[in-house]
Design a protein around this motif. Structure first.
Motif, PDB file in Angstrom:
ATOM      1  N   GLY A  15      -1.790   5.620   2.372  1.00  0.00           N
ATOM      2  CA  GLY A  15      -0.878   5.760   1.106  1.00  0.00           C
ATOM      3  C   GLY A  15      -0.932   5.336  -0.017  1.00  0.00           C
ATOM      4  O   GLY A  15      -0.824   5.435  -1.260  1.00  0.00           O
ATOM      5  N   GLY A  16      -2.210   4.348   0.223  1.00  0.00           N
ATOM      6  CA  GLY A  16      -2.744   3.533  -1.095  1.00  0.00           C
ATOM      7  C   GLY A  16      -3.721   4.321  -1.792  1.00  0.00           C
ATOM      8  O   GLY A  16      -4.083   5.342  -1.605  1.00  0.00           O
ATOM      9  N   SER A  17      -4.355   3.665  -2.885  1.00  0.00           N
ATOM     10  CA  SER A  17      -5.353   4.070  -3.648  1.00  0.00           C
ATOM     11  C   SER A  17      -6.616   3.553  -4.088  1.00  0.00           C
ATOM     12  O   SER A  17      -6.527   2.339  -3.582  1.00  0.00           O
ATOM     13  N   SER A  62      -9.703  19.080   2.398  1.00  0.00           N
ATOM     14  CA  SER A  62      -8.838  18.075   2.964  1.00  0.00           C
ATOM     15  C   SER A  62      -8.590  16.995   1.994  1.00  0.00           C
ATOM     16  O   SER A  62      -7.768  15.876   2.232  1.00  0.00           O
ATOM     17  N   VAL A  63      -9.079  17.009   0.687  1.00  0.00           N
ATOM     18  CA  VAL A  63      -8.663  16.039  -0.220  1.00  0.00           C
ATOM     19  C   VAL A  63      -8.252  16.669  -1.539  1.00  0.00           C
ATOM     20  O   VAL A  63      -7.753  16.126  -2.518  1.00  0.00           O
ATOM     21  N   LYS A  64      -8.181  18.137  -1.592  1.00  0.00           N
ATOM     22  CA  LYS A  64      -7.421  18.558  -2.820  1.00  0.00           C
ATOM     23  C   LYS A  64      -5.949  18.096  -3.131  1.00  0.00           C
ATOM     24  O   LYS A  64      -5.160  17.883  -2.117  1.00  0.00           O
ATOM     25  N   GLY A  65      -5.772  17.813  -4.174  1.00  0.00           N
ATOM     26  CA  GLY A  65      -4.365  17.062  -4.756  1.00  0.00           C
ATOM     27  C   GLY A  65      -4.565  15.582  -4.391  1.00  0.00           C
ATOM     28  O   GLY A  65      -3.134  15.094  -4.768  1.00  0.00           O
ATOM     29  N   ARG A  66      -5.432  15.061  -3.866  1.00  0.00           N
ATOM     30  CA  ARG A  66      -5.369  13.630  -3.711  1.00  0.00           C
ATOM     31  C   ARG A  66      -6.355  12.968  -4.426  1.00  0.00           C
ATOM     32  O   ARG A  66      -6.234  11.961  -4.851  1.00  0.00           O
ATOM     33  N   ASP A  83      -6.206   9.037  -4.073  1.00  0.00           N
ATOM     34  CA  ASP A  83      -4.786   8.409  -3.708  1.00  0.00           C
ATOM     35  C   ASP A  83      -4.216   9.256  -2.538  1.00  0.00           C
ATOM     36  O   ASP A  83      -4.807  10.164  -1.871  1.00  0.00           O
ATOM     37  N   ARG A  84      -3.119   8.615  -2.219  1.00  0.00           N
ATOM     38  CA  ARG A  84      -2.485   8.793  -0.891  1.00  0.00           C
ATOM     39  C   ARG A  84      -3.499   8.939   0.269  1.00  0.00           C
ATOM     40  O   ARG A  84      -3.537   9.972   1.099  1.00  0.00           O
ATOM     41  N   LEU A  85      -4.112   7.802   0.445  1.00  0.00           N
ATOM     42  CA  LEU A  85      -5.247   8.060   0.999  1.00  0.00           C
ATOM     43  C   LEU A  85      -4.516   7.752   2.842  1.00  0.00           C
ATOM     44  O   LEU A  85      -3.411   7.462   3.004  1.00  0.00           O
ATOM     45  N   LYS A  86      -5.419   8.567   3.499  1.00  0.00           N
ATOM     46  CA  LYS A  86      -5.142   8.713   5.125  1.00  0.00           C
ATOM     47  C   LYS A  86      -6.278   7.825   5.955  1.00  0.00           C
ATOM     48  O   LYS A  86      -7.240   7.881   5.414  1.00  0.00           O
ATOM     49  N   THR A 109     -12.246   2.048   4.005  1.00  0.00           N
ATOM     50  CA  THR A 109     -11.468   2.016   5.263  1.00  0.00           C
ATOM     51  C   THR A 109     -10.023   2.117   4.999  1.00  0.00           C
ATOM     52  O   THR A 109      -9.459   1.395   4.448  1.00  0.00           O
ATOM     53  N   VAL A 110      -9.247   2.967   5.607  1.00  0.00           N
ATOM     54  CA  VAL A 110      -7.863   3.252   5.380  1.00  0.00           C
ATOM     55  C   VAL A 110      -7.406   2.944   6.894  1.00  0.00           C
ATOM     56  O   VAL A 110      -7.275   3.592   7.748  1.00  0.00           O
ATOM     57  N   SER A 111      -6.611   1.899   6.721  1.00  0.00           N
ATOM     58  CA  SER A 111      -5.820   1.261   8.141  1.00  0.00           C
ATOM     59  C   SER A 111      -4.710   0.214   7.838  1.00  0.00           C
ATOM     60  O   SER A 111      -4.844  -0.423   6.568  1.00  0.00           O
ATOM     61  N   SER A 112      -3.708   0.396   8.631  1.00  0.00           N
ATOM     62  CA  SER A 112      -2.694  -0.756   8.428  1.00  0.00           C
ATOM     63  C   SER A 112      -2.909  -1.944   9.241  1.00  0.00           C
ATOM     64  O   SER A 112      -2.092  -2.832   9.149  1.00  0.00           O
TER      65      SER A 112
END
Length: 112
Positions: A15-17, A62-66, A83-86, A109-112
């Motif tokens: 969800g981050g950027s 896969s990235v359109k709009g983000r 934005d709105r990274l997954k 890296t997108v991770s919680s």
């Protein structure tokens, strides 16, 4: 000789950027299409976004709009606002010029 240097990668929560930057040195920057590509472990390198010399953009579905690609010809810079990274966006991101020249890549890296 043209060199491309990426920066701006890192670790971010879902969800981050992040904003990636690519600085070009040498050569004539403004005439070339620029692009961002990515490669995840075990996968082939894929196109993320491209921008022509006159600013026309294309994006992977896969990235359109983000994600948003942009360029500043006077500064020889190209950017990728993400934005709105997954988690599935995790990859090494590469800057490309004219379909032939590559930077060294920057890890995202997108991770919680």
């Amino acid at each position: 000789q043209v060199q491309l240097v990426e920066s701006g990668g890192g670790l971010v929560q879902p969800g981050g950027s992040l904003r990636l930057s690519c600085a070009a040195s040498g050569g004539i920057f403004s005439v070339y299409m620029m692009g961002w590509y990515r490669q995840a472990p075990g996968k082939q390198r894929e196109m993320v976004a491209t921008i022509t010399n006159i600013g026309r953009t294309t994006y992977a579905d896969s990235v359109k709009g983000r994600f948003t690609i942009s360029r500043e010809n006077a500064k020889k810079m190209v950017y990728l606002q993400m934005d709105r990274l997954k988690p599935e966006d995790t990859a090494v991101y590469y800057c490309n010029q004219g379909g032939t020249r590559w930077g060294q890549g920057t890890q995202v890296t997108v991770s919680s």
